[in-house]
Enzyme design. Structure first.
Site, PDB file in Angstrom:
ATOM      1  CB  SER A  51      -0.955  -0.042   1.197  1.00 54.62           C
ATOM      2  OG  SER A  51      -1.965   0.923   1.073  1.00 54.62           O
ATOM      3  CG  ASP A  58      -4.304  -1.459   0.418  1.00 56.37           C
ATOM      4  OD1 ASP A  58      -3.322  -2.172   0.684  1.00 56.37           O
ATOM      5  OD2 ASP A  58      -4.432  -0.288   0.810  1.00 56.37           O
TER       6      ASP A  58
END
Length: 349
Positions: free
Chosen positions: A75, A211
């Site tokens: 991320s 993500d």
């Protein structure tokens, strides 16, 4: 070879091996140094400021990535990892968070998110923040550069839908890795940072990527697994600098055993805490806790919301400075010599 995003990025399992991967040689007297960067949204301010301090003090004017054999990032950590891998200035990386962070996570939207409460967030049927603002910032930094252009070996997680499937995005440091290296760094960064409910997923044909923090917010074990499966390296040779963004002990105010969706909404936060703790413990068991240096915000600063740009900018640079000073002796071990050039099986230079 030209970028082939749609074809290569989507087919994750089609070319999977059915036998053990052939390991590439690694010198028996040489350490294998890994930099692992956690996810955490705008709390990446901490990571960005810490690496800036590290590079300034230990790297002698050279890019920090030259001292690591492998960088893993999830991320926001994946975005920073790519910046390091492309040898982008750590000042530019820090500015992305300290300056552009306000546009990516506008304080008024964060305020609205907090005011909605749990029930409001359940009913709000769209992402809270604008994916396009982040994409523009990524394009400004990475341009059209490809994943294969990264200096060290890279490992960045995501996951995809509609058929749920893990995606571990890798550079071309082994002959088996052909899915990801020809994709742009912008697309890799966008995929790993598309946090559900926060940012819209990244569409790729019939597939949508999200993500990697959902299942590997701390990517430390992905890097260890990659080292052990792709290279003839022993656990005793692996040394890891692991940077977090704050992992407060997760707890629930509602201890009822039988509760509905609203009562369990906190489980998303708990999943990130628990999978991060599990990964750190597993890595420490495999290579020895003495070979893992873990640095992350402490105390109340571990509780900053991943979208709270104002608090992150106000408090986390000073915390990065404090923890750099507290860990200076341990950090120095990673910068005694530059890492050797990695293998490149798809790159043409």
């Amino acid at each position: 070879m030209e970028p082939q995003d749609d074809k290569l990025f989507d087919q994750r399992k089609a070319g999977s091996r059915t036998t053990r991967r052939e390991k590439l040689p690694w010198p028996k007297d040489q350490p294998y140094r890994i930099l692992s960067l956690d996810g955490g949204g705008i709390k990446g301010v901490f990571t960005a400021c810490l690496i800036q301090q590290i590079e300034r003090c230990f790297c002698g004017g050279k890019p920090m990535a030259r001292y690591f054999d492998h960088i893993a990032g999830t991320s926001t950590g994946g975005i920073i990892a790519l910046g390091l891998g492309l040898e982008i200035s750590t000042q530019n990386i820090a500015d992305l968070y300290l300056d552009k962070g306000r546009e990516i996570f506008p304080p008024w939207r964060f305020f609205l998110k907090k005011r909605c409460g749990k029930l409001g967030q359940l009913l709000w049927n769209k992402s809270v923040f604008d994916r396009g603002v982040l994409d523009d910032a990524l394009h400004a930094e990475f341009g059209s550069r490809l994943y294969r252009d990264c200096l060290p070996r890279m490992t960045i997680p995501a996951f995809k839908l509609p058929e749920a499937e893990l995606a571990v995005l890798k550079t071309d440091h082994h002959p088996d890795y052909k899915c990801d290296p020809l994709n742009t760094c912008v697309k890799i960064a966008a995929a790993t940072s598309a946090a559900p409910t926060v940012l819209k997923g990244v569409e790729n044909g019939s597939t949508v990527f999200f993500d990697g923090g959902v299942w590997a917010n701390n990517p430390i074990m992905l890097a260890v697994t990659e080292a052990k499966s792709a290279l003839d390296v022993s656990c005793d040779q692996i040394e890891i600098l692991s940077v977090g963004t704050g992992s407060p002990q997760w707890s629930s105010n509602d201890s009822r055993l039988d509760k509905g969706a609203l009562g369990w909404i906190d489980v998303f936060e708990g999943m990130m805490y628990l999978n991060g703790e599990a990964a750190l413990s597993e890595a420490s068991l495999m290579i020895g806790p003495e070979n893992v240096v873990r640095i992350e915000p402490e105390g109340e600063l571990a509780h900053i919301d991943m979208a709270d740009w104002a608090t992150a900018k106000r408090d986390l640079p000073a915390e990065a400075e404090r923890l750099f000073r507290a860990n200076e002796v341990q950090l120095e071990r990673f910068f005694q010599s530059e890492a050797p050039p990695r293998e490149r099986f798809l790159a043409e230079f």
